[in-house]
Design a protein around this motif. Structure first.
Motif, PDB file in Angstrom:
ATOM      1  N   CYS A  27      72.083  27.673   5.090  1.00 51.50           N
ATOM      2  CA  CYS A  27      72.851  28.282   6.169  1.00 51.50           C
ATOM      3  C   CYS A  27      72.243  27.887   7.505  1.00 51.50           C
ATOM      4  CB  CYS A  27      72.856  29.802   6.021  1.00 51.50           C
ATOM      5  SG  CYS A  27      73.970  30.584   7.219  1.00 51.50           S
ATOM      6  N   ILE A  29      72.478  29.855  10.224  1.00 52.85           N
ATOM      7  CA  ILE A  29      71.989  31.038  10.942  1.00 52.85           C
ATOM      8  C   ILE A  29      71.213  31.913   9.940  1.00 52.85           C
ATOM      9  CG2 ILE A  29      73.798  30.896  12.700  1.00 52.85           C
ATOM     10  CD1 ILE A  29      75.248  33.194  11.375  1.00 52.85           C
ATOM     11  N   CYS A  31      71.261  35.733   9.292  1.00 49.30           N
ATOM     12  CA  CYS A  31      71.586  37.167   9.387  1.00 49.30           C
ATOM     13  C   CYS A  31      70.503  37.960   8.651  1.00 49.30           C
ATOM     14  CB  CYS A  31      72.930  37.439   8.754  1.00 49.30           C
ATOM     15  SG  CYS A  31      74.238  36.384   9.407  1.00 49.30           S
ATOM     16  N   CYS A  34      70.840  39.361   5.126  1.00 44.84           N
ATOM     17  CA  CYS A  34      71.159  38.389   4.078  1.00 44.84           C
ATOM     18  C   CYS A  34      69.952  37.502   3.798  1.00 44.84           C
ATOM     19  CB  CYS A  34      72.365  37.561   4.507  1.00 44.84           C
ATOM     20  SG  CYS A  34      72.851  36.271   3.352  1.00 44.84           S
ATOM     21  N   GLY A  74      75.784  30.884   0.957  1.00 46.60           N
ATOM     22  CA  GLY A  74      75.339  30.083   2.061  1.00 46.60           C
ATOM     23  C   GLY A  74      76.485  29.864   3.059  1.00 46.60           C
ATOM     24  N   ASN A 103      80.691  31.500   8.497  1.00 43.34           N
ATOM     25  CA  ASN A 103      80.168  32.190   9.678  1.00 43.34           C
ATOM     26  C   ASN A 103      80.793  31.637  10.963  1.00 43.34           C
ATOM     27  OD1 ASN A 103      78.737  29.818  10.435  1.00 43.34           O
ATOM     28  ND2 ASN A 103      76.902  30.474   9.351  1.00 43.34           N
ATOM     29  N   HIS A 125      82.981  35.426   9.534  1.00 44.76           N
ATOM     30  CA  HIS A 125      82.003  36.504   9.599  1.00 44.76           C
ATOM     31  C   HIS A 125      81.574  36.724  11.051  1.00 44.76           C
ATOM     32  CE1 HIS A 125      77.605  37.648   8.474  1.00 44.76           C
ATOM     33  NE2 HIS A 125      78.256  38.639   9.025  1.00 44.76           N
TER      34      HIS A 125
HETATM   35 FE1  SF4 Z   1      74.281  32.745   6.503  1.00 45.37          FE
HETATM   36 FE2  SF4 Z   1      76.475  34.067   5.751  1.00 45.37          FE
HETATM   37 FE3  SF4 Z   1      74.043  34.903   4.989  1.00 45.37          FE
HETATM   38 FE4  SF4 Z   1      74.720  35.132   7.520  1.00 45.37          FE
HETATM   39  S1  SF4 Z   1      75.723  36.166   5.799  1.00 45.37           S
HETATM   40  S2  SF4 Z   1      72.766  34.319   6.726  1.00 45.37           S
HETATM   41  S3  SF4 Z   1      75.976  33.378   7.810  1.00 45.37           S
HETATM   42  S4  SF4 Z   1      75.018  33.027   4.395  1.00 45.37           S
END
Ligand code: SF4
Ligand code: SAM
Length: 334
Positions: A27, A29, A31, A34, A74, A103, A125
């Protein structure tokens, strides 16, 4: 929905026609509910299914009645040339619904190729419209790019587009209403997803879940009355409401406060080729080995059936017995 004979019906009579496919655990970013901030252990690239392997698996799943696909991760848009996979999946006869969860950071640059490849349904997201708060949640300063991505997708005619916001207590409260207002202005449904015990750092506890009831009360008080919208598919996980003034809809994925397991119709393929019967399952079955050894379709069908047959009645988040799965959300595919 009536299942065709010999299809994926589990021990509780639930017909499975919905496959979620994770194409990467990486990914762009981070979050915090997560992923950890740094030192993430990603799956070795050689272990990740190729587009051809995914397509082969999907064709077999379709022969068992699967007709709905969601591509996720991801972050799926970090997978190189994702549009090539989308085109393959969109072209499979029997697929009547193809969606992507992203995202949105890379959406502006990829929206057109994804659209041309046949994608129409998007979940983007987005937890907040406040740039600083976005940065704190995701540890990246990418809110403008996500908003550009939404703009680009809307201009191209993607639809329906939905926003996914993760409902964490003492975090999302101040964003619930601005997000709903944004959705009302833009014709986008906002879906508030209750925080689930799938974060990589073990941060979850029940007290951190912002519940659908709490959010509903706040939205009704600050924007106006809401009424339930019955979903045409009674197995859909979201509780959906529309504002009584006729402007806009919202939905809740209330996995913790109102689990929807009794209607579950999903199986999941991880990016490293493991088949799972539940987001919270503690076991999974390898299909990559079968795909890579040239196993016949019948053998893959047998394994899919076996996985569905093992399915439990539901997750036990609300009991003392609950054990979080060893893989976090980004690694399973949310
Ligand atoms: Fe990445 Fe989606 Fe997890 Fe955020 S929720 S860290 S955008 S995988
Ligand atoms: N990267 C994409 C994204 O963020 O949409 C796709 C993968 S992400 C794991 C899928 C969805 O999981 C996200 O849209 C987010 O809303 C949700 N999510 C992530 N962590 C969560 C958690 N701990 N509890 C509930 N939902 C979560």
């Amino acid at each position: 929905m009536n299942a065709p004979p010999h299809q994926l019906i589990d021990g509780f009579g639930r017909f499975h026609d919905n496959l979620r496919i994770s194409v990467t655990d990486r990914c762009n970013i981070r979050c915090y509910y997560c992923m950890p901030e740094r030192d993430v252990q990603f799956i070795d690239r050689h272990e990740i299914l190729s587009f051809e392997e995914i397509e082969q698996f999907v064709r077999v799943a379709v022969s068992l009645g699967v007709s709905k696909l969601r591509v996720t991760g991801g972050e799926p848009l970090v997978r190189k040339d994702l549009h090539v996979l989308i085109r393959k999946l969109a072209g499979i006869e029997g697929i009547r619904d193809l969606a992507l969860t992203t995202n949105g950071v890379l959406l502006a640059e990829q929206a057109e190729t994804l659209y041309d490849a046949g994608l129409r349904r998007l979940n983007v997201h987005l937890d907040t419209l406040d740039r600083e708060k976005f940065r704190q949640i995701t540890r990246r300063d990418d809110l403008p790019r996500v908003l550009e991505g939404l703009d680009a997708a809307q201009k191209l005619g993607f639809g329906p587009i939905k926003i996914n916001a993760v409902a964490v207590k003492n975090l999302l409260e101040e964003d619930i209403v601005p997000l709903a207002r944004f959705g009302r202005e833009r014709g986008i449904e906002v879906r508030y997803i209750e925080f689930m015990p799938l974060d990589a750092q073990g941060l979850w506890d029940r007290g951190k879940v912002l519940t659908a009831d709490d959010m509903l009360a706040r939205l009704a008080a600050e924007i106006g009355p809401l009424e339930v919208v019955p979903d045409p598919d009674p197995r859909a996980p979201a509780l959906e409401y529309r504002f009584r003034d006729g402007i806009g809809m919202i939905g809740f994925i209330a996995s913790v406060s109102r689990p929807f397991c009794l209607n579950c119709n999903r199986i999941r393929l991880t990016s490293d080729g493991k088949l799972r019967y539940c987001l919270f399952a503690l076991e999974e079955t390898d299909v990559k080995g079968l795909l890579r050894s040239g196993a016949p379709a019948d053998e893959i069908r047998r394994v899919i059936h076996e996985t569905v047959n093992k399915k439990w009645l539901g997750h036990e988040i609300n009991t003392a017995k609950f054990v979080a799965p060893p893989r976090p959300m980004y690694s399973i595919g949310g």
